[in-house]
Design a protein around this motif. Structure first.
Motif, mmCIF file in Angstrom:
data_model
loop_
_atom_site.group_PDB
_atom_site.id
_atom_site.type_symbol
_atom_site.label_atom_id
_atom_site.label_comp_id
_atom_site.label_asym_id
_atom_site.label_seq_id
_atom_site.Cartn_x
_atom_site.Cartn_y
_atom_site.Cartn_z
ATOM 1 N N GLN A 113 -27.788 1.906 -25.851
ATOM 2 C CA GLN A 113 -27.737 1.106 -27.070
ATOM 3 C C GLN A 113 -27.815 -0.361 -26.721
ATOM 4 N N GLY A 114 -28.416 -1.125 -27.607
ATOM 5 C CA GLY A 114 -28.379 -2.579 -27.489
ATOM 6 C C GLY A 114 -29.133 -3.150 -26.298
ATOM 7 N N THR A 115 -29.077 -4.490 -26.206
ATOM 8 C CA THR A 115 -29.690 -5.207 -25.097
ATOM 9 C C THR A 115 -28.740 -6.297 -24.613
ATOM 10 N N ASP A 116 -28.893 -6.694 -23.361
ATOM 11 C CA ASP A 116 -28.062 -7.783 -22.851
ATOM 12 C C ASP A 116 -28.691 -9.125 -23.244
ATOM 13 N N LEU A 240 -18.916 -9.952 -21.661
ATOM 14 C CA LEU A 240 -19.378 -10.919 -22.657
ATOM 15 C C LEU A 240 -20.229 -12.025 -22.039
ATOM 16 N N GLU A 241 -20.082 -12.244 -20.741
ATOM 17 C CA GLU A 241 -20.939 -13.214 -20.066
ATOM 18 C C GLU A 241 -22.382 -12.719 -20.010
ATOM 19 N N GLU A 242 -22.533 -11.400 -20.052
ATOM 20 C CA GLU A 242 -23.852 -10.796 -19.900
ATOM 21 C C GLU A 242 -24.405 -10.211 -21.204
ATOM 22 N N ILE A 243 -23.491 -9.814 -22.102
ATOM 23 C CA ILE A 243 -23.896 -9.090 -23.308
ATOM 24 C C ILE A 243 -23.198 -9.700 -24.523
ATOM 25 N N ASN A 244 -23.952 -10.000 -25.553
ATOM 26 C CA ASN A 244 -23.343 -10.519 -26.781
ATOM 27 C C ASN A 244 -22.479 -9.453 -27.435
ATOM 28 N N GLU A 245 -21.432 -9.884 -28.106
ATOM 29 C CA GLU A 245 -20.508 -8.953 -28.751
ATOM 30 C C GLU A 245 -21.231 -8.012 -29.712
ATOM 31 N N SER A 246 -22.269 -8.518 -30.367
ATOM 32 C CA SER A 246 -23.015 -7.704 -31.326
ATOM 33 C C SER A 246 -23.773 -6.566 -30.650
ATOM 34 N N GLN A 247 -23.987 -6.673 -29.346
ATOM 35 C CA GLN A 247 -24.733 -5.660 -28.597
ATOM 36 C C GLN A 247 -23.840 -4.828 -27.674
ATOM 37 N N LEU A 248 -22.566 -5.139 -27.669
ATOM 38 C CA LEU A 248 -21.614 -4.460 -26.786
ATOM 39 C C LEU A 248 -21.041 -3.228 -27.495
ATOM 40 N N PRO A 249 -20.859 -2.121 -26.771
ATOM 41 C CA PRO A 249 -20.282 -0.924 -27.399
ATOM 42 C C PRO A 249 -18.877 -1.181 -27.947
ATOM 43 N N GLU A 250 -18.533 -0.488 -29.002
ATOM 44 C CA GLU A 250 -17.212 -0.636 -29.620
ATOM 45 C C GLU A 250 -16.086 -0.348 -28.637
ATOM 46 N N TYR A 252 -15.780 -1.178 -25.757
ATOM 47 C CA TYR A 252 -15.520 -2.362 -24.935
ATOM 48 C C TYR A 252 -15.306 -3.595 -25.811
ATOM 49 N N ARG A 253 -14.809 -3.335 -27.036
ATOM 50 C CA ARG A 253 -14.472 -4.372 -28.004
ATOM 51 C C ARG A 253 -15.715 -5.081 -28.517
ATOM 52 N N GLY A 254 -16.805 -4.331 -28.629
ATOM 53 C CA GLY A 254 -18.033 -4.863 -29.198
ATOM 54 C C GLY A 254 -18.269 -4.323 -30.593
ATOM 55 N N LYS A 255 -19.522 -4.349 -31.047
ATOM 56 C CA LYS A 255 -19.847 -3.980 -32.421
ATOM 57 C C LYS A 255 -20.688 -2.704 -32.556
ATOM 58 N N LEU A 256 -21.305 -2.251 -31.468
ATOM 59 C CA LEU A 256 -22.218 -1.121 -31.565
ATOM 60 C C LEU A 256 -21.564 0.210 -31.208
ATOM 61 N N GLN A 257 -21.953 1.242 -31.924
ATOM 62 C CA GLN A 257 -21.525 2.593 -31.571
ATOM 63 C C GLN A 257 -22.430 3.132 -30.478
ATOM 64 N N LEU A 258 -21.862 3.963 -29.623
ATOM 65 C CA LEU A 258 -22.655 4.582 -28.573
ATOM 66 C C LEU A 258 -23.558 5.656 -29.137
ATOM 67 N N VAL A 259 -24.789 5.722 -28.640
ATOM 68 C CA VAL A 259 -25.759 6.734 -29.073
ATOM 69 C C VAL A 259 -26.181 7.546 -27.856
ATOM 70 N N PRO A 260 -26.052 8.871 -27.917
ATOM 71 C CA PRO A 260 -26.505 9.713 -26.791
ATOM 72 C C PRO A 260 -27.951 9.364 -26.449
ATOM 73 N N ILE A 261 -28.260 9.283 -25.178
ATOM 74 C CA ILE A 261 -29.573 8.797 -24.779
ATOM 75 C C ILE A 261 -30.709 9.662 -25.306
ATOM 76 N N GLN A 262 -30.452 10.957 -25.471
ATOM 77 C CA GLN A 262 -31.505 11.816 -25.996
ATOM 78 C C GLN A 262 -31.793 11.540 -27.472
ATOM 79 N N ASP A 263 -30.861 10.866 -28.156
ATOM 80 C CA ASP A 263 -31.044 10.547 -29.579
ATOM 81 C C ASP A 263 -31.445 9.099 -29.804
ATOM 82 N N ALA A 264 -31.444 8.317 -28.725
ATOM 83 C CA ALA A 264 -31.727 6.888 -28.866
ATOM 84 C C ALA A 264 -33.211 6.629 -29.082
#
Length: 264
Positions: A113-116, A240-250, A252-264
């Motif tokens: 999920q997401g990008t750095d 957070l130095e590498e990944i914006n909070e909006s792109q960080l998994p929940e 790890y105190r971010g905003k995105l939900q994890l998506v199984p790679i086969q469903d991404a």
């Protein structure tokens, strides 16, 4: 005393921390100078003589192999032909199907999920869910190829790399897989050169150090520079130095939900 200092030095050389790692542009990064262009042309000509099918290979792909061998055309040519032979044999249909890796996908251990901040797609691997005895090494290799192909398909023009977070929370003896780890490492280094941007190890238990010391000699110098072990107390800050909070998994105190790679 001398033996103790030597052991401490080896430990320091083996484990990297954010303070010790400086990300540098490899020449090795985006340096598209005249010498690289000339050698890229030489590499293409060399490969097309060996295999006419290489005419269909784009420049960015060949450039990655060239950079992985420090612009040595002969070594890059050998590496690429090895890759081509492997790909045709190991992935004859062009991709790995989920039916070929159902045991590993069933462990629910790989997400994307997401990008750095550099636009690199992010994968999250839960080492504590990996069961070494399930599926065998051959299926594991196929699962690794499935994951790497998926990540590479999400890269964009001008950004060919990806980031991986290896979360080892809950990791124990049952998850320790030296053979599988070396197989995955070899696949990455031999067939997907210059694709890894950074590999973060988090929630690392002491038991992992045994496996790491066995695997470490198999890691090439370019890959070693991209591996970072993060202390628990610095986890959120470093990510957070590498990944914006909006792109960080929940988780790890971010905003995105994890998506199984086969469903991404």
């Amino acid at each position: 005393m001398e033996g103790k200092l030597k052991a401490e030095k080896e430990e320091e050389d083996t484990f990297y921390s954010p303070e010790r790692i400086e990300e540098k542009d490899e020449i090795n990064g985006c340096n598209d100078d005249d010498e690289e262009k000339r050698k890229l042309g030489h590499l293409r000509a060399t490969l097309e003589k060996q295999d006419p099918a290489c005419k269909e290979i784009d420049d960015p792909t060949l450039r990655r192999f060239l950079r992985a061998r420090d612009l040595d055309v002969e070594k890059a040519s050998t590496m690429f032909i090895k890759y081509l032979t492997w790909r045709r044999s190991f992935v004859p249909n062009g991709s790995i199907s989920l039916s070929e890796i159902k045991n590993h996908m069933g462990q629910n251990k790989m997400f994307m999920q997401g990008t750095d901040k550099k636009g690199r797609p992010i994968a999250v691997f839960f080492g504590g869910r990996h069961i070494a005895t399930t599926g065998g090494t051959d299926e594991l290799k196929r699962a690794v190829v499935f994951v790497l192909d998926k990540l590479c398909s999400r890269t964009s023009d001008g950004q060919e790399k990806f980031t991986v977070i290896a979360d080892l929370k809950g990791y124990g003896y049952a998850n320790s897989d030296v053979r599988g780890c070396i197989a995955a490492l070899s696949t990455l280094q031999d067939y997907y050169p210059e694709r890894l941007g950074k590999l973060f190890f988090i929630h690392v238990p002491y038991i992992f150090s045994t496996l790491w010391k066995i695997v470490y000699p198999f890691i090439d110098k370019n890959t070693k520079k991209k591996v970072i072990f993060i202390e628990n107390k610095r986890l959120h800050t470093t990510l957070l130095e590498e990944i914006n909070e909006s792109q960080l998994p929940e988780i790890y105190r971010g905003k995105l939900q994890l998506v199984p790679i086969q469903d991404a």
